[in-house]
Write an enzyme that holds these catalytic residues in place. Structure first.
Site, short mmCIF file in Angstrom:
data_model
loop_
_atom_site.label_atom_id
_atom_site.label_comp_id
_atom_site.label_asym_id
_atom_site.label_seq_id
_atom_site.Cartn_x
_atom_site.Cartn_y
_atom_site.Cartn_z
CG ASP A 93 26.22 -19.30 26.84
OD1 ASP A 93 26.41 -19.90 25.77
OD2 ASP A 93 25.29 -19.62 27.62
CG PHE A 97 26.71 -24.33 23.32
CD1 PHE A 97 27.84 -23.91 22.62
CD2 PHE A 97 25.74 -25.05 22.64
CE1 PHE A 97 27.99 -24.20 21.27
CE2 PHE A 97 25.88 -25.35 21.29
CZ PHE A 97 27.01 -24.92 20.61
CG ASP A 267 25.87 -15.39 20.53
OD1 ASP A 267 24.82 -15.98 20.86
OD2 ASP A 267 26.96 -15.96 20.32
C1 LIG Z 1 21.08 -26.91 23.47
C2 LIG Z 1 21.43 -25.53 23.74
C3 LIG Z 1 21.73 -24.44 23.93
C4 LIG Z 1 22.14 -23.09 24.22
N1 LIG Z 1 22.63 -23.05 25.55
C5 LIG Z 1 23.62 -22.19 25.90
N2 LIG Z 1 23.86 -21.98 27.23
N3 LIG Z 1 24.36 -21.58 24.98
C6 LIG Z 1 24.21 -21.85 23.65
C7 LIG Z 1 25.14 -21.37 22.72
C8 LIG Z 1 24.97 -21.69 21.38
N4 LIG Z 1 25.73 -21.43 20.26
C9 LIG Z 1 25.10 -22.08 19.23
N5 LIG Z 1 25.54 -22.12 17.94
C10 LIG Z 1 26.82 -21.64 17.58
N6 LIG Z 1 23.97 -22.68 19.62
C11 LIG Z 1 23.88 -22.47 20.95
C12 LIG Z 1 22.93 -22.93 21.86
C13 LIG Z 1 23.12 -22.63 23.20
#
Ligand SMILES: CC#C[C@H]1NC(N)=Nc2cc3[nH]c(NC)nc3cc21
Length: 371
Positions: A93, A97, A267
């Site tokens: 990632d 986030f 994930d």
């Molecule tokens: C707004 C936005 C967005 C997304 N952007 C990135 N880079 N990673 C994420 C990781 C996440 N984990 C969860 N839930 C546990 N939702 C996510 C959403 C993202």
């Protein structure tokens, strides 16, 4: 193996898709669940165990690894695969986030985001270019674009602003990533719970002709029906011949319902985090080993499981380990939970191949209800 990054669909059943992503480091069977290996470790597991359970790919986090031990240090030590002794593919990632959810004193500009580490307060700047540079230093096989992740609830105006900024950052990430045949950079569809913004984000990213597409901004506490509704509007806008990755999802029920809407990759910390907190996922639903009703129960979690953690240990022993805070409790329940998730994915893949995905879903949900 392939020296290129290639995705091919091998079967469909309604909107559910069975496919394979081939990369130099290995093939990912989709629908796939990626165990979360945030800091270069899938907590409480040996990497050989993770592989033996059927995981074809794990997730790492740019944010955590850049703070500790540092991306340049990992690069000097041979990259994340060498460092963590996990040779199959790794998806990382981008940090977007985690900066939103963990970092302190964040300051966002068009250029990027400055923040202070939640570990030691040191100041950092994260730009689209630096995020891709870090993911390259980690030798990541699938690199995520840097995006702006607005905390929910947010106004439609703020969601739109963040979505549009994330599109500009996607272009910059694509430029910074350049041409790396055996690797991929995925865009991230934003737009919160606003259908029109989701559609615009997906269409704009599709126009960038990326190697894969994530759906972000979900699994952040919204009701499941909202998440599923956003998939219903987003997936049809994405190209059929590229992988679709739903970030941070989810429970086994979330996964079944998202596969039914065209998602290929997942994930989630659920199986590993729940395992460390005494919660077991089984074919017959969840079992909270903290509960005293297990104190004298000689039965294993699942006598028919291929996983020793599910088959060879009594619930009474697991309850004892969990109540005593013994490390083995976290180890055995994490092992059990990741085994369950990978067996669920294997069942999903087989069901799609057999044009029986709906039947498999019903059978699985009935079994959960047996308790
Ligand atoms: C707004 C936005 C967005 C997304 N952007 C990135 N880079 N990673 C994420 C990781 C996440 N984990 C969860 N839930 C546990 N939702 C996510 C959403 C993202």
């Amino acid at each position: 193996m392939s020296e290129n990054f290639e995705f091919k669909l091998t079967a469909t059943d309604g909107r559910a898709r069975r496919g394979e992503i081939t990369m130099p480091r290995g093939t990912v069977r989709t629908p796939a669940f990626m165990p979360v290996g945030t800091g270069g470790t899938v907590k409480a597991m040996y990497m050989d165990q993770v592989r033996d359970l059927g995981a074809d790919i794990i997730l790492g986090n740019t944010y955590h690894l850049m703070l500790r031990p540092g991306a340049e240090r990992v690069a000097k030590l041979g990259g994340l695969h060498e460092f963590a002794r996990w040779q199959p593919p790794i998806l990382t990632d981008s940090g977007g986030f985690q900066v939103m959810s963990l970092a302190q004193l964040r300051k966002l500009t068009e250029s990027g985001v400055t923040f202070r580490s939640h570990i030691d307060g040191r100041a950092y700047e994260m730009t689209p270019e630096r995020s891709i540079e870090i993911q390259g230093l980690l030798d990541s096989d699938i690199q995520m674009q840097l995006d702006e992740c607005v905390a929910l609830p947010s106004t439609p105006k703020d969601i739109q602003r963040a979505m549009e900024l994330s599109l500009r950052w996607a272009e910059r990430c694509k430029t910074a990533f350049g041409n790396q045949p055996g690797k991929a950079m995925f865009g991230i569809v934003q737009g919160g719970d606003v259908a029109d913004l989701r559609i615009r984000s997906a269409q704009a990213l599709k126009g960038m002709d990326l190697k894969g597409y994530a759906v972000g901004g979900l699994a952040v506490g919204e009701p499941q029906d909202v998440m599923l509704e956003m998939l219903d509007v987003t997936c049809p806008e994405l190209p059929d011949d590229k992988p679709r990755y739903l970030m941070g999802v989810g429970t086994p029920d979330d996964i079944l319902k998202s596969v039914a809407r065209g998602i290929d990759m997942f994930d989630c910390v659920m199986p590993t985090r729940a395992g460390r907190h005494g919660l077991a996922f089984t074919r017959r639903g969840k079992v909270n080993l903290r509960n005293a009703r297990h104190a004298d129960d000689p039965r294993p979690l699942d006598e028919e499981s291929s996983c020793p953690a599910a088959r060879d240990y009594s619930r009474a022993y697991l309850h004892h380990l969990v109540k005593s805070g013994e490390a083995l409790g976290a180890m055995l329940l994490t092992w059990n939970n990741l085994s369950y998730y990978q067996q669920l994915m294997q069942g999903i893949r087989g069901a799609i191949e057999a044009s029986n995905f709906n039947g498999f879903t019903e059978e699985t949900q009935v079994a959960w209800a047996q308790g």
